[in-house]
Design an enzyme around this catalytic site. Structure first.
Site, PDB file in Angstrom:
ATOM      1  CG  HIS A 172      -1.928  -0.994   1.368  1.00 16.88           C
ATOM      2  ND1 HIS A 172      -2.121  -1.744   2.510  1.00 16.88           N
ATOM      3  CD2 HIS A 172      -2.871  -1.423   0.492  1.00 16.88           C
ATOM      4  CE1 HIS A 172      -3.126  -2.577   2.335  1.00 16.88           C
ATOM      5  NE2 HIS A 172      -3.598  -2.412   1.107  1.00 16.88           N
ATOM      6  CE  LYS A 213     -10.922  -7.628   1.981  1.00 13.50           C
ATOM      7  NZ  LYS A 213      -9.856  -6.689   1.563  1.00 13.50           N
ATOM      8  NE  ARG A 244      -3.005  -7.734  -4.168  1.00 13.70           N
ATOM      9  CZ  ARG A 244      -3.800  -8.136  -3.200  1.00 13.70           C
ATOM     10  NH1 ARG A 244      -3.332  -8.317  -1.989  1.00 13.70           N
ATOM     11  NH2 ARG A 244      -5.069  -8.370  -3.433  1.00 13.70           N
ATOM     12  CB  SER A 303      -4.348  -6.326   4.771  1.00 16.22           C
ATOM     13  OG  SER A 303      -3.945  -5.084   4.283  1.00 16.22           O
TER      14      SER A 303
HETATM   15  O1  PNS Z   1      -8.889  -2.905   0.666  1.00 17.57           O
HETATM   16  P1  PNS Z   1     -10.212  -3.415   0.133  1.00 17.57           P
HETATM   17  O2  PNS Z   1     -10.937  -4.221   1.208  1.00 17.57           O
HETATM   18  O3  PNS Z   1     -10.059  -4.184  -1.140  1.00 17.57           O
HETATM   19  O4  PNS Z   1     -11.089  -2.119  -0.185  1.00 17.57           O
HETATM   20  C1  PNS Z   1     -12.405  -2.243  -0.685  1.00 17.57           C
HETATM   21  C2  PNS Z   1     -13.156  -0.911  -0.482  1.00 17.57           C
HETATM   22  C3  PNS Z   1     -13.181  -0.533   0.998  1.00 17.57           C
HETATM   23  C4  PNS Z   1     -12.461   0.180  -1.272  1.00 17.57           C
HETATM   24  C5  PNS Z   1     -14.587  -1.110  -1.042  1.00 17.57           C
HETATM   25  O5  PNS Z   1     -15.216  -2.149  -0.358  1.00 17.57           O
HETATM   26  C6  PNS Z   1     -15.431   0.168  -0.943  1.00 17.57           C
HETATM   27  O6  PNS Z   1     -15.314   1.021  -1.798  1.00 17.57           O
HETATM   28  N1  PNS Z   1     -16.253   0.259   0.135  1.00 17.57           N
HETATM   29  C7  PNS Z   1     -17.114   1.390   0.352  1.00 17.57           C
HETATM   30  C8  PNS Z   1     -18.560   1.063  -0.092  1.00 17.57           C
HETATM   31  C9  PNS Z   1     -18.666   1.197  -1.615  1.00 17.57           C
HETATM   32  O7  PNS Z   1     -18.597   2.284  -2.158  1.00 17.57           O
HETATM   33  N2  PNS Z   1     -18.776   0.033  -2.295  1.00 17.57           N
HETATM   34  C10 PNS Z   1     -18.747  -0.016  -3.731  1.00 17.57           C
HETATM   35  C11 PNS Z   1     -20.106  -0.204  -4.283  1.00 17.57           C
HETATM   36  S1  PNS Z   1     -19.981  -0.272  -6.011  1.00 17.57           S
END
Ligand code: PNS
Length: 165
Positions: free
Chosen positions: A18, A42, A91, A129
């Site tokens: 990150h 998660k 990745r 992570s």
């Molecule tokens: O590090 P991650 O867990 O891959 O991140 C995923 C994250 C947090 C960026 C994603 O789940 C997110 O954008 N969450 C906020 C809710 C949202 O906007 N979801 C997308 C709907 S299309």
């Protein structure tokens, strides 16, 4: 006009992979906001405040990086920040399908929003992570996987009593 990008994620915890993306994206944009958001798929190990504070610690030396948390949709957060670009790290090909879907959905929800993918540095292509947490909990060495400044905190949370490994 200030070019603002948002790098969203769970950051549970922030890894060297990150941090590499943050450093590179910060060179491209006037301002990079690292946004700690909830991933409904998660269950986090670290609280939102802990994740923000670890990110602030590791990005403290980069003047155009801000760290915040937000509960809700990413595109709503982007509106509040007047940001049009989402930064995502890729990745491997296996990341692509999920990230492609997210990028399309976010673009559908707000057509002004673009997602910019950055290839993760080769030396971190195996890093996540989730892997860091598993290795920490089961007694492995995470020294080169997370920034030094948060190593003890991650080990403590994993029940390792802060041993410097
Ligand atoms: O590090 P991650 O867990 O891959 O991140 C995923 C994250 C947090 C960026 C994603 O789940 C997110 O954008 N969450 C906020 C809710 C949202 O906007 N979801 C997308 C709907 S299309």
């Amino acid at each position: 006009m200030e070019r603002i990008a948002v790098y969203p994620g769970s950051f549970d915890p922030v890894t060297n992979g990150h941090l590499d993306v943050i450093q590179r994206a910060a060179c491209i944009f006037d301002k990079l906001i690292v946004a700690v958001l909830e991933n409904p798929d998660k269950t986090p190990m670290f609280t939102q405040d802990e994740r923000v504070s670890m990110l602030k610690k590791v990005t403290g030396g980069i003047s155009n990086v801000e760290v915040e948390h937000f509960s809700g949709l990413l595109i709503h957060y982007m509106n509040t920040k007047n940001a049009k670009v989402i930064i995502k790290g890729l990745r491997a090909v296996s990341d692509f399908e999920y990230e492609f879907q997210m990028a399309m959905l976010n673009h559908k929800l707000n057509p002004e929003i673009e997602t910019l993918f950055m290839m993760t540095n080769n030396k971190y292509s195996y890093l996540s992570s989730s892997a860091v947490k598993q290795i920490a909990v089961y007694g492995g060495c995470i020294k080169e996987l997370v920034p030094d400044s948060i190593l003890t905190q991650v080990l403590r949370k994993a029940g390792r009593n802060g041993g410097a490994r």
